[in-house]
Design a protein around this motif. Sequence first.
Motif, PDB file in Angstrom:
ATOM      1  N   SER A  32       0.837  -1.206   0.000  1.00 60.32           N
ATOM      2  CA  SER A  32       0.000   0.000   0.000  1.00 60.32           C
ATOM      3  C   SER A  32       0.867   1.250   0.000  1.00 60.32           C
ATOM      4  N   GLU A  43       2.282   2.022  -3.182  1.00 59.81           N
ATOM      5  CA  GLU A  43       1.242   2.233  -4.180  1.00 59.81           C
ATOM      6  C   GLU A  43       1.456   1.290  -5.354  1.00 59.81           C
ATOM      7  N   SER A  81      -2.013  -3.625  -8.915  1.00 49.16           N
ATOM      8  CA  SER A  81      -2.592  -4.937  -8.603  1.00 49.16           C
ATOM      9  C   SER A  81      -1.851  -6.057  -9.315  1.00 49.16           C
ATOM     10  N   ARG A 113      -5.272  -1.767  -1.586  1.00 50.53           N
ATOM     11  CA  ARG A 113      -5.032  -1.037  -2.826  1.00 50.53           C
ATOM     12  C   ARG A 113      -6.337  -0.924  -3.610  1.00 50.53           C
ATOM     13  N   PRO A 114      -6.652   0.255  -4.142  1.00 45.03           N
ATOM     14  CA  PRO A 114      -7.941   0.460  -4.821  1.00 45.03           C
ATOM     15  C   PRO A 114      -8.205  -0.561  -5.915  1.00 45.03           C
ATOM     16  N   GLU A 115      -7.179  -0.949  -6.664  1.00 42.15           N
ATOM     17  CA  GLU A 115      -7.397  -1.909  -7.761  1.00 42.15           C
ATOM     18  C   GLU A 115      -7.914  -3.239  -7.243  1.00 42.15           C
ATOM     19  N   ILE A 143      -9.537  -3.551  -4.000  1.00 44.97           N
ATOM     20  CA  ILE A 143     -10.753  -3.356  -3.201  1.00 44.97           C
ATOM     21  C   ILE A 143     -11.957  -2.938  -4.053  1.00 44.97           C
ATOM     22  N   ASN A 144     -11.746  -2.072  -5.030  1.00 42.04           N
ATOM     23  CA  ASN A 144     -12.882  -1.521  -5.787  1.00 42.04           C
ATOM     24  C   ASN A 144     -13.777  -2.580  -6.434  1.00 42.04           C
ATOM     25  N   GLN A 171      -8.584  -2.404   6.786  1.00 45.18           N
ATOM     26  CA  GLN A 171      -7.244  -2.916   6.485  1.00 45.18           C
ATOM     27  C   GLN A 171      -6.535  -3.331   7.765  1.00 45.18           C
TER      28      GLN A 171
END
Lengths: 146, 139
Positions: free
Chosen positions: A97, A100, A103, B90-92, B94-95, B107
Amino acid sequence: MLAKLRAATFEVLETMFFLFPEGLEEDELMPARGPFLCSWVSIIGPQSLRLGMIVPESLARKMAANFLGISEPEVKQPELEDILKETTNMMAGSFLSKLEASSAFQLQTPHARWLSPGEEKPKGPAKRLRFDVDEELLELFVERES
Amino acid sequence: MAYNVLIVDDSAVMRALIRKVLVISGFDIGQYFEGANGLEALAILENNWVDIILSDLHMPEMNGAALVKELNKHEVWRNIPVVLITTEARPEIINPFLELGVRDYIQKPFRPETIKQKLTGILGEGMATDAGQIESCDF
């Protein structure tokens, strides 16, 4: 990269274990007595890494007791391994995290095992971070995974 | 009102920790249920009423994503709020879960008050309000 890993280490140890690590210099001596427990997790991606941690049993027991809210003698042996696996997993997640990372980098299942005498000594090209945690040694390593 | 909670995580120590955190958070808990993966969670749901599910993402046999997809296929289970408790924020990652209908995520590492805040927001009334009770508890 190591600064992010250091920050992830502080975050996990402080939040989940109420332990406050102090970074050690490379040449700073810190006595540690085994047996040692090692846990690690692979991060598979464009550049695959393995992130791991080595701690003496006494520190693993302290971490487990703080984590579960029980006394150190109450901690069962398998719980030591489970706690260390969870810790490594959390550090890796926090580390990704903070980086950053996309994925494309995927955390794998964490593992843990007891080290044979002498196996805890640094070897190979891994990058290492050492911490004094309540006068116990905690060592992190990051290495490329082939 | 007491709430029935289902914790889904392949780590027994993490399930124990979450349970302990819920207790010290002052939730009015009816029954606790625990599953080590999505399959075990579905088996529990077959025979029990559950008000909220706290689930990990990465689990053997059936992971969090597959569990949420199975819940969405069911007329009743699709309405049970799911909160992910995960190392991955990470947004990728979780979203897509939020798009599937997962209510929220927490988290790891987390503080007890974080769980309390999230569940209070989702379940509403009936929660204990003494925040000092959490701060002073050495879990």
